[in-house]
Design a protein around this motif. Sequence first.
Motif, PDB file in Angstrom:
ATOM      1  N   ASN A 135      32.961  68.090  78.727  1.00 37.08           N
ATOM      2  CA  ASN A 135      32.010  68.043  77.601  1.00 37.08           C
ATOM      3  C   ASN A 135      32.176  66.825  76.707  1.00 37.08           C
ATOM      4  O   ASN A 135      32.038  66.908  75.493  1.00 37.08           O
ATOM      5  CB  ASN A 135      32.119  69.318  76.762  1.00 37.08           C
ATOM      6  N   ILE A 136      32.441  65.685  77.296  1.00 38.24           N
ATOM      7  CA  ILE A 136      32.569  64.439  76.540  1.00 38.24           C
ATOM      8  C   ILE A 136      31.206  63.760  76.487  1.00 38.24           C
ATOM      9  O   ILE A 136      30.510  63.659  77.495  1.00 38.24           O
ATOM     10  CB  ILE A 136      33.606  63.499  77.190  1.00 38.24           C
ATOM     11  N   THR A 137      30.827  63.270  75.320  1.00 35.58           N
ATOM     12  CA  THR A 137      29.584  62.526  75.141  1.00 35.58           C
ATOM     13  C   THR A 137      29.930  61.126  74.673  1.00 35.58           C
ATOM     14  O   THR A 137      30.609  60.952  73.662  1.00 35.58           O
ATOM     15  CB  THR A 137      28.670  63.205  74.107  1.00 35.58           C
ATOM     16  N   VAL A 138      29.458  60.111  75.418  1.00 34.75           N
ATOM     17  CA  VAL A 138      29.735  58.716  75.076  1.00 34.75           C
ATOM     18  C   VAL A 138      28.439  57.924  75.129  1.00 34.75           C
ATOM     19  O   VAL A 138      27.660  58.053  76.078  1.00 34.75           O
ATOM     20  CB  VAL A 138      30.780  58.088  76.029  1.00 34.75           C
ATOM     21  N   GLU A 139      28.235  57.106  74.107  1.00 35.01           N
ATOM     22  CA  GLU A 139      27.082  56.196  74.055  1.00 35.01           C
ATOM     23  C   GLU A 139      27.554  54.808  74.470  1.00 35.01           C
ATOM     24  O   GLU A 139      28.560  54.316  73.969  1.00 35.01           O
ATOM     25  CB  GLU A 139      26.521  56.158  72.638  1.00 35.01           C
ATOM     26  N   PHE A 140      26.815  54.185  75.385  1.00 33.79           N
ATOM     27  CA  PHE A 140      27.134  52.848  75.879  1.00 33.79           C
ATOM     28  C   PHE A 140      26.008  51.898  75.484  1.00 33.79           C
ATOM     29  O   PHE A 140      24.822  52.212  75.666  1.00 33.79           O
ATOM     30  CB  PHE A 140      27.274  52.856  77.411  1.00 33.79           C
ATOM     31  N   GLN A 141      26.377  50.739  74.966  1.00 32.53           N
ATOM     32  CA  GLN A 141      25.401  49.728  74.552  1.00 32.53           C
ATOM     33  C   GLN A 141      25.069  48.816  75.732  1.00 32.53           C
ATOM     34  O   GLN A 141      25.928  48.516  76.563  1.00 32.53           O
ATOM     35  CB  GLN A 141      25.967  48.875  73.411  1.00 32.53           C
ATOM     36  N   ILE A 142      23.818  48.371  75.772  1.00 32.38           N
ATOM     37  CA  ILE A 142      23.384  47.397  76.777  1.00 32.38           C
ATOM     38  C   ILE A 142      23.521  46.005  76.177  1.00 32.38           C
ATOM     39  O   ILE A 142      23.225  45.788  74.997  1.00 32.38           O
ATOM     40  CB  ILE A 142      21.913  47.658  77.185  1.00 32.38           C
ATOM     41  N   ASP A 143      23.946  45.036  76.968  1.00 28.68           N
ATOM     42  CA  ASP A 143      24.097  43.655  76.519  1.00 28.68           C
ATOM     43  C   ASP A 143      22.750  43.129  75.996  1.00 28.68           C
ATOM     44  O   ASP A 143      21.762  43.103  76.726  1.00 28.68           O
ATOM     45  CB  ASP A 143      24.587  42.808  77.695  1.00 28.68           C
ATOM     46  N   HIS A 144      22.727  42.718  74.749  1.00 31.70           N
ATOM     47  CA  HIS A 144      21.481  42.295  74.111  1.00 31.70           C
ATOM     48  C   HIS A 144      20.886  41.026  74.717  1.00 31.70           C
ATOM     49  O   HIS A 144      19.709  40.741  74.512  1.00 31.70           O
ATOM     50  CB  HIS A 144      21.701  42.110  72.606  1.00 31.70           C
ATOM     51  N   SER A 145      21.643  40.259  75.459  1.00 30.18           N
ATOM     52  CA  SER A 145      21.076  39.059  76.081  1.00 30.18           C
ATOM     53  C   SER A 145      20.056  39.418  77.156  1.00 30.18           C
ATOM     54  O   SER A 145      19.274  38.583  77.587  1.00 30.18           O
ATOM     55  CB  SER A 145      22.188  38.192  76.674  1.00 30.18           C
ATOM     56  N   LEU A 146      20.047  40.684  77.593  1.00 28.97           N
ATOM     57  CA  LEU A 146      19.092  41.126  78.613  1.00 28.97           C
ATOM     58  C   LEU A 146      17.801  41.677  78.015  1.00 28.97           C
ATOM     59  O   LEU A 146      16.936  42.139  78.730  1.00 28.97           O
ATOM     60  CB  LEU A 146      19.734  42.198  79.496  1.00 28.97           C
ATOM     61  N   PHE A 147      17.658  41.621  76.703  1.00 24.22           N
ATOM     62  CA  PHE A 147      16.489  42.199  76.054  1.00 24.22           C
ATOM     63  C   PHE A 147      15.197  41.485  76.393  1.00 24.22           C
ATOM     64  O   PHE A 147      14.136  41.943  76.042  1.00 24.22           O
ATOM     65  CB  PHE A 147      16.672  42.191  74.534  1.00 24.22           C
ATOM     66  N   LYS A 148      15.268  40.370  77.052  1.00 27.71           N
ATOM     67  CA  LYS A 148      14.057  39.630  77.386  1.00 27.71           C
ATOM     68  C   LYS A 148      13.335  40.219  78.588  1.00 27.71           C
ATOM     69  O   LYS A 148      12.295  39.742  78.973  1.00 27.71           O
ATOM     70  CB  LYS A 148      14.407  38.170  77.645  1.00 27.71           C
ATOM     71  N   ARG A 149      13.888  41.283  79.170  1.00 24.70           N
ATOM     72  CA  ARG A 149      13.271  41.877  80.357  1.00 24.70           C
ATOM     73  C   ARG A 149      13.031  43.355  80.130  1.00 24.70           C
ATOM     74  O   ARG A 149      13.910  44.086  79.723  1.00 24.70           O
ATOM     75  CB  ARG A 149      14.174  41.665  81.564  1.00 24.70           C
ATOM     76  N   SER A 150      11.833  43.774  80.432  1.00 22.54           N
ATOM     77  CA  SER A 150      11.510  45.197  80.350  1.00 22.54           C
ATOM     78  C   SER A 150      11.318  45.731  81.767  1.00 22.54           C
ATOM     79  O   SER A 150      11.003  44.979  82.685  1.00 22.54           O
ATOM     80  CB  SER A 150      10.243  45.413  79.521  1.00 22.54           C
TER      81      SER A 150
END
Length: 186
Positions: A135-150
């Motif tokens: 029952n562990i909940t972890v939030e992982f961030q995405i590298d912001h340099s990839l924000f140019k692609r959807s």
Amino acid sequence: QYFNETSGRWDMIIEPFSLRALLFLRNQVFHASIVAENEINITSSSTYGSNYNPTNSILYESRENIFCSENKPNSWCGFDFKKKPYFLYRYTIQTRNLERNDNHPKSWVIEGSKTKLFWTVLDRKENCSDLNGPNITVEFQIDHSLFKRSFRYFRIRQTGLNWNGNDFLTFESFHLEGATYYNYQD
């Protein structure tokens, strides 16, 4: 939308997205709203059985509904956002109520695709112990340099054995968060 006087054109509008918020806004009537309206399709490489369906991965308030693939290498759970592409900011995984060193994710990638033919790795975890427990909940961030692609398609794909030394990809819930951008150029 807004007019950018410096560039002389209409610029982007940001529409935030959260899969969890989408469900809450619809009172968590998952099958009646999300699937029926063709907003999202959730699939997987396989399922361990009919009780382990990939749609269970977004039933956040239900501890009885989990996702589990078959014991096969490169197992994945994927999301098709049919109406528009999104930029992914972060994702959250909640593990099952299993003991430490059981079938918890250990090594995986988060991938995005426009067509499902070619996949871009947005995040990679190798031998990650953050989820090794019940029952562990972890939030992982995405590298912001990839924000140019959807992307329209996103998936989590297991890239190695789990903490129990097999290929089951299993978790209680999986949450995606991001935004879609509109560019109103002349």
